[in-house]
Design a protein around this motif. Structure first.
Motif, mmCIF file in Angstrom:
data_model
loop_
_atom_site.group_PDB
_atom_site.id
_atom_site.type_symbol
_atom_site.label_atom_id
_atom_site.label_comp_id
_atom_site.label_asym_id
_atom_site.label_seq_id
_atom_site.Cartn_x
_atom_site.Cartn_y
_atom_site.Cartn_z
ATOM 1 N N GLU A 247 0.839 -1.196 0.000
ATOM 2 C CA GLU A 247 0.000 0.000 0.000
ATOM 3 C C GLU A 247 0.878 1.251 0.000
ATOM 4 O O GLU A 247 0.918 2.000 0.980
ATOM 5 N N CYS B 132 -5.168 0.119 -1.438
ATOM 6 C CA CYS B 132 -5.774 -1.188 -1.190
ATOM 7 C C CYS B 132 -7.043 -1.055 -0.362
ATOM 8 O O CYS B 132 -8.134 -1.285 -0.849
ATOM 9 N N VAL C 116 -10.608 -6.513 -3.955
ATOM 10 C CA VAL C 116 -9.850 -5.288 -4.265
ATOM 11 C C VAL C 116 -10.674 -4.388 -5.187
ATOM 12 O O VAL C 116 -11.876 -4.219 -4.978
#
Length: 348
Positions: free
Chosen positions: A67, A154, A295
């Motif tokens: 991330e 994310c 996701v």
């Protein structure tokens, strides 16, 4: 050749600091100075505690952190959009680019051997520099911070995708089971999409307190005995028209389903675990639509970045603790405890 210190996750709840050469961008690549790199629950579940992946999905002993957000400091040949000085968030999967999933922007679903996730199969953001594919980088608009961008990479992207799948709007009462970082994101974004009331549940009093303090939920309900009855009472006995489980817990998944009203929609987002349910009584006879949501896409991630500016929302308010890279061990210990909001590693 210049070197840098990065973080690897060898398993057994261990953080290891390693020396690596600062990479140089090749064709279609950019080098980022990492400004923020947050910790995901998947990092804890599937890498930090024990390496659960197999084959090409396994952690490849690379620098961790999927991330990231940062600033472009070098551009490789053939790049078409980015230049030195640009601020970017990074979609955390570099897919093959030519399969159906990649062409649709869902590189998370790429099954090619060329697919590589930052922090899992290729070096990620827990280091001063990150070598990234230009096609995975999205411009980070002002006034969003680098930490905002890392969270969208994310967690917030995952939450947003699930709400889009559920078509959440002002017509909905929304239930979020699991008020970890993704659940907090789902509550914040659900309210921005017009849902109300927003009801959140969690087993951790600390996370219920974070949701209340930030004003992300209208009602924070302790999970466990009495939760279903409390949700029913808050919704006039009807249940919520939309629900999303962000915990991965079997009990929370069942609570989300059972607290979804007839003809409602439910999404499972939390990874791992199993759930057993009476399909006829809990799904078919109540006409529930159940989604699995994984996701997000490049397009929806870009859309979310734009919407956050328009809605005047800052994901970084969900960060309860920030650490320097040198203190990554403490950061992972706290994230593993499961009582805090989002945990992030930020540049000094």
């Amino acid at each position: 050749m210049a070197t840098m210190t990065g973080v690897m996750l060898p398993g057994d709840r261990t953080v290891r600091h390693v020396e690596r050469e600062v990479p140089q961008p090749g064709p279609g690549q950019v080098l980022l100075a990492v400004k923020a790199s947050s910790i995901c629950g998947s990092d804890i579940r599937a890498i930090y505690r024990e390496h659960l992946g197999h084959g090409p999905e396994a952690y490849q002993n690379v620098i961790a952190g999927h991330e990231p957000a940062g600033q472009v400091v070098a551009v490789g040949p053939g790049c078409r959009r980015l230049a030195e000085g640009d601020r970017v968030a990074v979609y955390h999967i570099a897919g093959c680019g030519v399969c159906d999933e990649c062409r649709a922007g869902y590189m998370i679903g790429c099954t090619s051997p060329h697919r590589a996730a930052y922090g899992w199969q290729r070096d990620g953001g827990h280091a001063p520099y990150l070598l990234a594919e230009e096609r995975t980088c999205l411009p980070l608009p002002e006034p969003l911070s680098y930490l905002d961008g890392a969270l969208v990479s994310c967690g917030f992207g995952t939450a947003y995708e699930s709400l889009l799948r559920l078509r959440v709007s002002g017509r909905d009462a929304l239930l979020v089971t699991g008020l970890g970082p993704v659940g907090l994101a789902a509550a914040m974004l659900g309210r921005a999409l017009g849902a109300g009331p927003v009801i959140g549940t969690d087993i951790a009093p600390e996370r219920l307190a974070v949701a209340r303090r930030l004003g992300l939920v209208d009602h924070a309900v302790p999970a466990g005995d009495g939760a279903a009855e409390a949700i029913a009472e808050l919704t006039g006995g009807q249940g919520c028209s939309a629900s999303v489980d962000c915990s991965g817990s079997a009990a929370a998944r069942l609570l989300a389903l059972r607290s979804t009203r007839t003809w409602g929609r439910c999404a499972f987002v939390g990874e791992g675990g199993q759930v057993t349910l009476d399909v006829s009584q809990e799904l078919i006879h109540r006409q529930i639509t159940l989604h699995g949501s994984w996701v997000t896409s490049l397009r929806h991630m870009s859309e979310l970045l734009e919407n956050l500016v328009r809605w005047e929302l800052r994901p970084d308010v969900t960060v309860t603790d920030r650490f320097a890279l040198a203190d990554a061990g403490r950061a992972y210990e706290l994230a593993d405890a499961g009582t805090a909001g989002k945990i992030a590693i930020v540049a000094g």
